[in-house]
Design an enzyme around this catalytic site. Structure first.
Site, mmCIF file in Angstrom:
data_model
loop_
_atom_site.group_PDB
_atom_site.id
_atom_site.type_symbol
_atom_site.label_atom_id
_atom_site.label_comp_id
_atom_site.label_asym_id
_atom_site.label_seq_id
_atom_site.Cartn_x
_atom_site.Cartn_y
_atom_site.Cartn_z
ATOM 1 N N ALA A 74 0.853 -1.198 0.000
ATOM 2 C CA ALA A 74 0.000 0.000 0.000
ATOM 3 C C ALA A 74 0.883 1.239 0.000
ATOM 4 C CB ALA A 74 -0.897 -0.016 1.234
ATOM 5 N N GLU A 130 -0.241 -9.349 -0.628
ATOM 6 C CA GLU A 130 -1.666 -9.650 -0.406
ATOM 7 C C GLU A 130 -2.431 -9.670 -1.719
ATOM 8 O OE1 GLU A 130 -1.898 -6.528 2.632
ATOM 9 O OE2 GLU A 130 -2.741 -8.051 3.942
ATOM 10 N N GLU A 165 4.430 -4.898 7.403
ATOM 11 C CA GLU A 165 3.529 -3.977 8.100
ATOM 12 C C GLU A 165 3.877 -3.819 9.573
ATOM 13 O OE1 GLU A 165 2.725 -6.222 5.933
ATOM 14 O OE2 GLU A 165 1.070 -5.604 4.664
#
Ligand code: T1G
Length: 703
Positions: free
Chosen positions: A62, A106, A126
């Site tokens: 992300a 992911e 993360e």
């Protein structure tokens, strides 16, 4: 810029995407990827899809820059994208080279198949941002590689070679080359299998294999509670994995989402995300063009074979850069070379270095006894005694010996770099490279730009810092630069609180509970109280230090320099580094208090911590106002990497932001007005008042 190309290979659509430099899955890339997937689904001529990064990497996850802002939620979210992929009725294959990290992995796990190049890496980092994999990672990875393996991946946060998972359902194929061909052939085979009645493989349909997930997770939890005491993310990761293993996939996804939001909104993740960008911003120099050409540094000379000189030398030897170590005294030089060998031998003993590598590094070291032996080097770093007259001698000699165009650096920790540059005919080539002891361990490097230091010399220093694995922070010239100038006020507050009634133990305990690796008095005993004493004596002489540190000076006059003399603020036993409260010190403190006549009072931990931390903040704000530091996040990096400030609090300036500058300012004013308060110091810096009045923060943009 973001680009998604759509092409076909036979009846397979190839979607090649990029969003340089790391293909982070920001809004634009998510939007264009979904459009391309919808096109492939609608195209009757297409039986399958391959997703591939078109700039030799898959995706770093992300886009962290979107966090906390509107774009993170701008649809399609990563969750929408992954759900679309998983529900597609045509096979989707992720073709992975370079890296697939975080949301990138992911995305790949939401595909039906994955193919990777042998040298590719995957990971779920993360946790390093105080988060958990929030787009299905805690649910899909355990189903693909098992709970134990998945927990290791998620709790370490490290990029791992795909070969570790080549035999698991995570990958259909791992190939040396021909990634796209391999991916297309997997897509074709899957489409054919579908036609023959097979179902598409989906991670969500797999079962967690381990029999006793609860025990496994409890073991992981017990470890995490100790290893990551101040960090909530590891425990949330374990909770999400366990919940998903014991409930349905969709229930697991929902629980993952709930925990992800909790972490995202928490202070620790905000701090860690701040540090992520702060570390990368530190090497940017705002007022010089980013593409300025650095000078080549193929050989280095270090002047002084003491603790700092040898520590600095090791950094360059580790980077494969030849070092000439210059010391005028043979015995001192031999001791220095011996110290370097000792450090390497210690690493070999611990298995951190093989002996061949040690010898090759030692082979790059040339001990020399005279200046002409270093005349043709590209960079000289002096690490001699912290006395201006000694620096003068060295730099005058360098100026008359070393070739034109070489960079002449001083490792001074507080002296005026402009003054030192003035000892040469080439101030434009002089710079400060302030290493922190132990120089071969501490990652921080203060790069001190003199008034005449040229941009290419500055650029060379910051580029070189990366090569020797240091994080460079650029500082202007002032007494103590960024770190030591601030620590001076931190120490002054600590001393003042001793005068007012606190003990060294209480102060150390309070700030270590806040998260500092060591309190000011234990730190002084470790580093050596004589260092500060030497600086104070110079400042007394110059008149720049008005308030005499009577107690600290007394200890030094008694030779209580700390661990190295067996006594300092604390007493020590031979071979034991435990700090024992000292009756000698408490007697000295009582006598000084009586002489000073300061009214004694009880100080609570909150006041101790606020006075120490806000002393850093107030001086840090003044450093920003004077443009000694380029940005507040640089000051945070200095304190996180050089002074043991707790990383999960993001650094002094970020911490002040988290308390709001309005509250910080009020707290400072309360210190100014309390008995014995330092009115001058505790007047909040005008930058704090200015930002607070506008409801702004240090790290949200400096005035
Ligand atoms: N988002 C935005 N920018 C990023 C980025 C990211 N994920 N990763 C790197 N950058 C920028 C970085 O700031 C720098 O910018 C440039 O790229 C080069 O980076 C839902 C929520 C990939 C190993 O944590 O570990 O997915 O300074 O200098 O040394 O579950 O970057 O040039 O302007 O570090 O070659 C999870 C973080 C996100 C990966 C490359 N992913 N990045 O290292 O280059 S959260 C990460 C890295 C997530 C989902 C969750 C490293 C790298 P600038 P760099 P590098």
């Amino acid at each position: 810029m973001t680009k998604v190309d759509y092409s076909t290979r036979g009846r397979i659509a190839v979607i090649a995407f990029q969003s340089p430099p790391v293909n982070s899955l920001g809004f634009a890339l998510r939007r264009d990827l979904l459009l391309a997937l919808e096109r492939a689904v609608a195209d009757d001529g297409v039986e399958g899809v391959v997703l591939i990064g078109s700039n030799a990497t898959f995706s770093a996850g992300a886009d962290i820059r979107e966090f906390g802002g509107p774009d993170m939620r701008r649809g399609p979210s990563l969750w929408t994208l992954n759900s679309f992929l998983e529900r597609m009725t045509k096979p989707a294959v992720a073709a992975i080279e370079g890296m697939a990290l975080g949301g990138g992995l992911e995305l790949a796990m939401s595909c039906h198949h994955r193919v990777a190049l042998t040298n590719a890496k995957i990971g779920l980092p993360e946790v390093k941002l105080g988060l958990l994999p929030g787009a299905g990672g805690t649910q899909r990875l355990p189903r693909l590689i098992g709970v134990e393996g998945a927990l290791n991946v998620m709790l370490s946060g490290e990029p791992l070679p795909v070969t570790l998972f080549a035999k698991s359902p995570l990958f259909d194929k791992v190939v040396e080359s021909g990634l796209i061909d391999a991916a297309v052939s997997v897509a074709e085979a899957s489409a054919a299998a579908l036609k023959s009645g097979k179902v598409l493989p989906r991670a969500r349909d797999m079962k967690v294999r381990e029999p006793d997930v609860q025990a496994l997770c409890q073991f992981a939890r017990n470890t995490a509670k100790v290893a990551f005491k101040e960090y909530p993310a590891p425990l949330s990761i374990i909770d999400a994995v366990q919940f998903g293993a014991e409930n349905s996939f969709d229930a697991g996804l929902a629980e993952e989402g709930r925990l992800f939001k909790q972490l995202m909104d928490g202070p620790v993740s905000a701090a860690l995300r701040h540090v992520f960008f702060a570390e990368r911003a530190a090497s940017r120099i705002d007022d010089i063009p980013p593409d300025i050409k650095s000078r080549d540094v193929k050989s280095v000379a270090i002047i002084g074979a003491g603790t700092m000189g040898t520590g600095i030398a090791i950094n360059f030897l580790n980077a494969g850069i030849p070092v000439r170590l210059l010391e005028l005294n043979k015995d001192a030089l031999d001791r220095g070379v011996g110290r370097i060998r000792e450090v390497y031998e210690g690493q070999v003993k611990k298995g951190k270095l093989d002996s061949a590598k040690m010898e090759s590094r030692m082979g790059l070291l040339t001990p020399v006894l005279e200046y002409p032996a270093i005349k043709d080097v590209d960079l000289v770093i002096e690490a001699v005694f912290e006395e201006m007259s000694v620096k003068e001698k060295v730099f005058r000699t360098l100026d008359s010996t070393v070739r034109q165009g070489a960079i002449l650096a001083t490792n001074t920790s507080t002296l005026d770099v402009n003054h030192i540059a003035g000892f040469t005919s080439r101030p434009q080539d002089v710079i400060g490279l302030h290493f922190f002891s132990p120089a071969n361990v501490m990652r921080l490097l203060e790069v001190v730009r003199g008034a005449k230091t040229t941009p290419d010399v500055l650029a060379t220093a910051t580029t070189l810092s990366k090569k020797i694995k240091k994080t460079a922070v650029v500082s202007g010239v002032c007494d103590g630069f960024i770190g030591n100038r601030m620590i001076h006020h931190y120490s002054a507050q600590a001393m003042q609180m001793i005068n007012e009634g606190a003990s060294p133990e209480q102060i150390d305990r309070a700030v270590e509970k806040f998260g500092f690796a060591m309190g000011p008095f234990r730190m002084g005993d470790l580093a050596g109280n004589d260092i500060g004493w030497h600086i104070r004596k110079r400042q007394y002489e110059e008149g720049s230090l008005k308030v005499r540190q009577v107690i600290a000076d007394k200890l030094c006059e008694l030779g209580r320099f700390g661990q190295k003399t067996g006594a300092g603020w604390y007493d020590y036993k031979k071979g034991d580094r435990t700090a024992y409260p000292s009756t000698v010190v408490s007697t000295i403190i009582d006598e000084a208090r009586k002489a000073a006549g300061t009214p004694l009072r009880k100080l609570d931990d909150r006041e101790i911590v606020d006075r120490l931390v806000y002393a850093l903040v107030n001086e840090g704000a003044r450093i920003l106002e004077e443009k000694i530091a380029q940005r507040a996040s640089d000051i945070d990096i200095v304190y996180l990497m050089g002074y043991g400030f707790p990383i999960w609090r993001g650094g002094p300036m970020h911490y002040a932001d988290s308390q709001t500058l309005y509250e910080v300012s009020r707290r400072m004013q309360s210190f100014a007005t309390q008995p014995g308060g330092d009115h001058e110091f505790w007047k909040p810096a005008s930058l704090i008042e200015h930002l607070s009045a506008e409801g702004r923060s240090f790290t949200g943009g400096v005035a």
